[in-house]
Design a protein around this motif. Structure first.
Motif, PDB file in Angstrom:
ATOM      1  N   SER A  52     -12.833  52.645  20.885  1.00  0.00           N
ATOM      2  CA  SER A  52     -11.841  53.032  19.795  1.00  0.00           C
ATOM      3  C   SER A  52     -12.251  54.051  18.833  1.00  0.00           C
ATOM      4  O   SER A  52     -11.298  54.964  18.157  1.00  0.00           O
ATOM      5  CB  SER A  52     -11.891  51.610  18.644  1.00  0.00           C
ATOM      6  OG  SER A  52     -11.128  50.693  19.222  1.00  0.00           O
ATOM      7  N   THR A 104     -13.034  54.961   8.250  1.00  0.00           N
ATOM      8  CA  THR A 104     -11.393  54.321   8.857  1.00  0.00           C
ATOM      9  C   THR A 104     -11.475  54.255  10.211  1.00  0.00           C
ATOM     10  O   THR A 104     -11.049  52.970  10.490  1.00  0.00           O
ATOM     11  CB  THR A 104     -10.314  55.256   8.534  1.00  0.00           C
ATOM     12  OG1 THR A 104     -10.606  55.795   6.835  1.00  0.00           O
ATOM     13  CG2 THR A 104      -9.172  54.793   8.527  1.00  0.00           C
ATOM     14  N   LEU A 105     -11.945  54.868  11.013  1.00  0.00           N
ATOM     15  CA  LEU A 105     -12.142  54.783  12.501  1.00  0.00           C
ATOM     16  C   LEU A 105     -13.047  53.587  12.826  1.00  0.00           C
ATOM     17  O   LEU A 105     -12.674  52.497  13.679  1.00  0.00           O
ATOM     18  CB  LEU A 105     -12.585  55.814  13.345  1.00  0.00           C
ATOM     19  CG  LEU A 105     -11.335  57.093  13.756  1.00  0.00           C
ATOM     20  CD1 LEU A 105     -12.317  58.066  14.200  1.00  0.00           C
ATOM     21  CD2 LEU A 105     -10.623  56.382  14.603  1.00  0.00           C
ATOM     22  N   ARG A 162     -11.461  50.107  11.465  1.00  0.00           N
ATOM     23  CA  ARG A 162     -10.129  49.726  12.182  1.00  0.00           C
ATOM     24  C   ARG A 162     -10.831  49.395  13.657  1.00  0.00           C
ATOM     25  O   ARG A 162     -10.299  48.290  14.073  1.00  0.00           O
ATOM     26  CB  ARG A 162      -9.434  50.890  12.345  1.00  0.00           C
ATOM     27  CG  ARG A 162      -8.226  50.970  13.334  1.00  0.00           C
ATOM     28  CD  ARG A 162      -7.035  49.985  12.862  1.00  0.00           C
ATOM     29  NE  ARG A 162      -6.479  50.115  11.685  1.00  0.00           N
ATOM     30  CZ  ARG A 162      -6.241  49.595  10.649  1.00  0.00           C
ATOM     31  NH1 ARG A 162      -6.104  48.291  11.053  1.00  0.00           N
ATOM     32  NH2 ARG A 162      -5.699  49.913   9.701  1.00  0.00           N
ATOM     33  N   LEU A 191     -12.233  45.847  12.962  1.00  0.00           N
ATOM     34  CA  LEU A 191     -11.033  44.833  12.681  1.00  0.00           C
ATOM     35  C   LEU A 191     -10.234  44.576  13.885  1.00  0.00           C
ATOM     36  O   LEU A 191      -9.784  43.160  14.063  1.00  0.00           O
ATOM     37  CB  LEU A 191     -10.086  45.477  11.733  1.00  0.00           C
ATOM     38  CG  LEU A 191     -10.842  45.414  10.215  1.00  0.00           C
ATOM     39  CD1 LEU A 191      -9.517  46.217   9.282  1.00  0.00           C
ATOM     40  CD2 LEU A 191     -11.365  44.531   9.546  1.00  0.00           C
ATOM     41  N   LYS A 192      -9.911  45.141  14.928  1.00  0.00           N
ATOM     42  CA  LYS A 192      -9.424  44.783  16.114  1.00  0.00           C
ATOM     43  C   LYS A 192     -10.206  43.657  16.721  1.00  0.00           C
ATOM     44  O   LYS A 192      -9.535  42.682  17.266  1.00  0.00           O
ATOM     45  CB  LYS A 192      -9.460  45.974  16.970  1.00  0.00           C
ATOM     46  CG  LYS A 192      -8.301  47.213  16.539  1.00  0.00           C
ATOM     47  CD  LYS A 192      -8.574  48.390  17.798  1.00  0.00           C
ATOM     48  CE  LYS A 192      -7.457  49.235  17.376  1.00  0.00           C
ATOM     49  NZ  LYS A 192      -7.596  50.482  18.345  1.00  0.00           N
ATOM     50  N   HIS A 247      -4.978  42.371  13.117  1.00  0.00           N
ATOM     51  CA  HIS A 247      -5.671  43.778  12.556  1.00  0.00           C
ATOM     52  C   HIS A 247      -4.622  44.759  12.062  1.00  0.00           C
ATOM     53  O   HIS A 247      -4.732  45.457  10.854  1.00  0.00           O
ATOM     54  CB  HIS A 247      -6.566  44.391  13.578  1.00  0.00           C
ATOM     55  CG  HIS A 247      -5.796  45.196  14.614  1.00  0.00           C
ATOM     56  ND1 HIS A 247      -5.630  46.638  14.421  1.00  0.00           N
ATOM     57  CD2 HIS A 247      -5.464  44.876  15.627  1.00  0.00           C
ATOM     58  CE1 HIS A 247      -5.006  46.926  15.475  1.00  0.00           C
ATOM     59  NE2 HIS A 247      -5.006  45.878  16.278  1.00  0.00           N
ATOM     60  N   THR A 248      -3.411  44.795  12.420  1.00  0.00           N
ATOM     61  CA  THR A 248      -2.343  45.501  12.042  1.00  0.00           C
ATOM     62  C   THR A 248      -1.979  45.109  10.711  1.00  0.00           C
ATOM     63  O   THR A 248      -1.099  45.996  10.102  1.00  0.00           O
ATOM     64  CB  THR A 248      -0.929  45.657  13.249  1.00  0.00           C
ATOM     65  OG1 THR A 248      -0.469  44.079  13.156  1.00  0.00           O
ATOM     66  CG2 THR A 248      -1.509  45.901  14.290  1.00  0.00           C
ATOM     67  N   VAL A 252      -3.640  44.892   8.223  1.00  0.00           N
ATOM     68  CA  VAL A 252      -4.658  45.633   7.432  1.00  0.00           C
ATOM     69  C   VAL A 252      -4.309  47.245   7.506  1.00  0.00           C
ATOM     70  O   VAL A 252      -4.205  47.755   8.730  1.00  0.00           O
ATOM     71  CB  VAL A 252      -6.077  45.426   7.797  1.00  0.00           C
ATOM     72  CG1 VAL A 252      -6.970  46.473   6.844  1.00  0.00           C
ATOM     73  CG2 VAL A 252      -6.494  43.995   7.306  1.00  0.00           C
ATOM     74  N   LYS A 253      -3.506  47.806   6.531  1.00  0.00           N
ATOM     75  CA  LYS A 253      -3.250  49.166   6.755  1.00  0.00           C
ATOM     76  C   LYS A 253      -4.362  50.031   6.383  1.00  0.00           C
ATOM     77  O   LYS A 253      -5.295  49.899   5.900  1.00  0.00           O
ATOM     78  CB  LYS A 253      -1.953  49.398   5.664  1.00  0.00           C
ATOM     79  CG  LYS A 253      -0.857  48.404   6.045  1.00  0.00           C
ATOM     80  CD  LYS A 253      -0.168  48.490   7.357  1.00  0.00           C
ATOM     81  CE  LYS A 253       0.745  47.533   7.706  1.00  0.00           C
ATOM     82  NZ  LYS A 253       1.111  47.043   9.057  1.00  0.00           N
ATOM     83  N   ASP A 254      -4.104  51.187   6.956  1.00  0.00           N
ATOM     84  CA  ASP A 254      -4.941  52.413   6.516  1.00  0.00           C
ATOM     85  C   ASP A 254      -5.011  52.681   5.173  1.00  0.00           C
ATOM     86  O   ASP A 254      -6.036  53.015   4.571  1.00  0.00           O
ATOM     87  CB  ASP A 254      -4.852  53.794   7.358  1.00  0.00           C
ATOM     88  CG  ASP A 254      -5.220  53.509   8.719  1.00  0.00           C
ATOM     89  OD1 ASP A 254      -5.926  52.762   9.160  1.00  0.00           O
ATOM     90  OD2 ASP A 254      -4.898  54.555   9.534  1.00  0.00           O
ATOM     91  N   ILE A 290      -7.617  50.422   3.954  1.00  0.00           N
ATOM     92  CA  ILE A 290      -8.956  50.865   3.756  1.00  0.00           C
ATOM     93  C   ILE A 290      -9.642  51.991   3.092  1.00  0.00           C
ATOM     94  O   ILE A 290     -10.439  52.239   2.263  1.00  0.00           O
ATOM     95  CB  ILE A 290      -9.071  51.220   5.235  1.00  0.00           C
ATOM     96  CG1 ILE A 290      -9.077  50.047   6.362  1.00  0.00           C
ATOM     97  CG2 ILE A 290     -10.707  51.880   5.588  1.00  0.00           C
ATOM     98  CD1 ILE A 290      -8.851  50.474   7.782  1.00  0.00           C
TER      99      ILE A 290
END
Length: 174
Positions: A96, A114-115, A118, A121-122, A129-130, A132-134, A137
């Motif tokens: 990722s 953020t990466l 994310r 969370l995956k 996980h989707t 949770v929006k950027d 974060i």
């Protein structure tokens, strides 16, 4: 109003507003629901998603700062073998964020964090996980403020275009 899934979601990490699935500790996390009011005996619960994400970020930054500065070291600390398939977890996070398992993390900024969040969370939330929006974060990153005394830099080995524009400021370690 802060986003909250508290006690109202099928996925435990979201139901606890703790998408990183931090286990209960005596740590006095900001936004933490006190143990007597918490409905989960194993994992922390937070008042809103931003506080759970902030705690996750603080935990990750702390681990990196104390020498867990590769994905292998970081995930072995964050998600121990006794509870997880750490090999698969490490490979998923590396894929990722575009690094090798033992590449040294030498820089940290909002884009990298953020990466990293994310990617974790995956694994922790699966398909949820989707939810949770950027922007969630980013809100947690803003709560952190300046947390350190030295800046580092991370080289991401694949092309990355953030889903949302991310303010670029260095997260500094204490």
């Amino acid at each position: 109003m802060s986003k909250s899934f508290l006690n109202n979601h099928a996925v435990r990490g979201l139901r606890n507003n703790n998408p990183g699935n931090l286990v209960r500790t005596p740590d006095a996390w900001q936004g933490k629901i006190p143990f007597p009011q918490s409905k989960d005996a194993k994992f922390e619960q937070f008042n809103s998603l931003k506080w759970g994400l902030r705690a996750m970020l603080k935990d990750l930054i702390h681990d990196i700062n104390k020498g867990k500065n590769t994905v292998t070291k970081l995930i072995n600390e964050y998600a121990p073998k006794s509870e997880n398939n750490t090999k698969a977890y490490i490979l998923s996070v590396c894929k990722s964020i575009g690094v090798k398992p033992d590449d040294k993390i030498t820089a940290i900024n909002n884009e990298f964090l953020t990466l990293l969040v994310r990617a974790i969370l995956k694994v922790e939330l699966g398909g949820a996980h989707t939810e949770v929006k950027d922007s969630d974060i980013q809100q947690a990153l803003e709560l952190l403020g300046d947390v350190s005394t030295k800046s580092l830099t991370v080289t991401i080995k694949k092309n990355f275009k953030p889903l949302l524009p991310v303010l670029t400021f260095l997260v500094l370690f204490f």
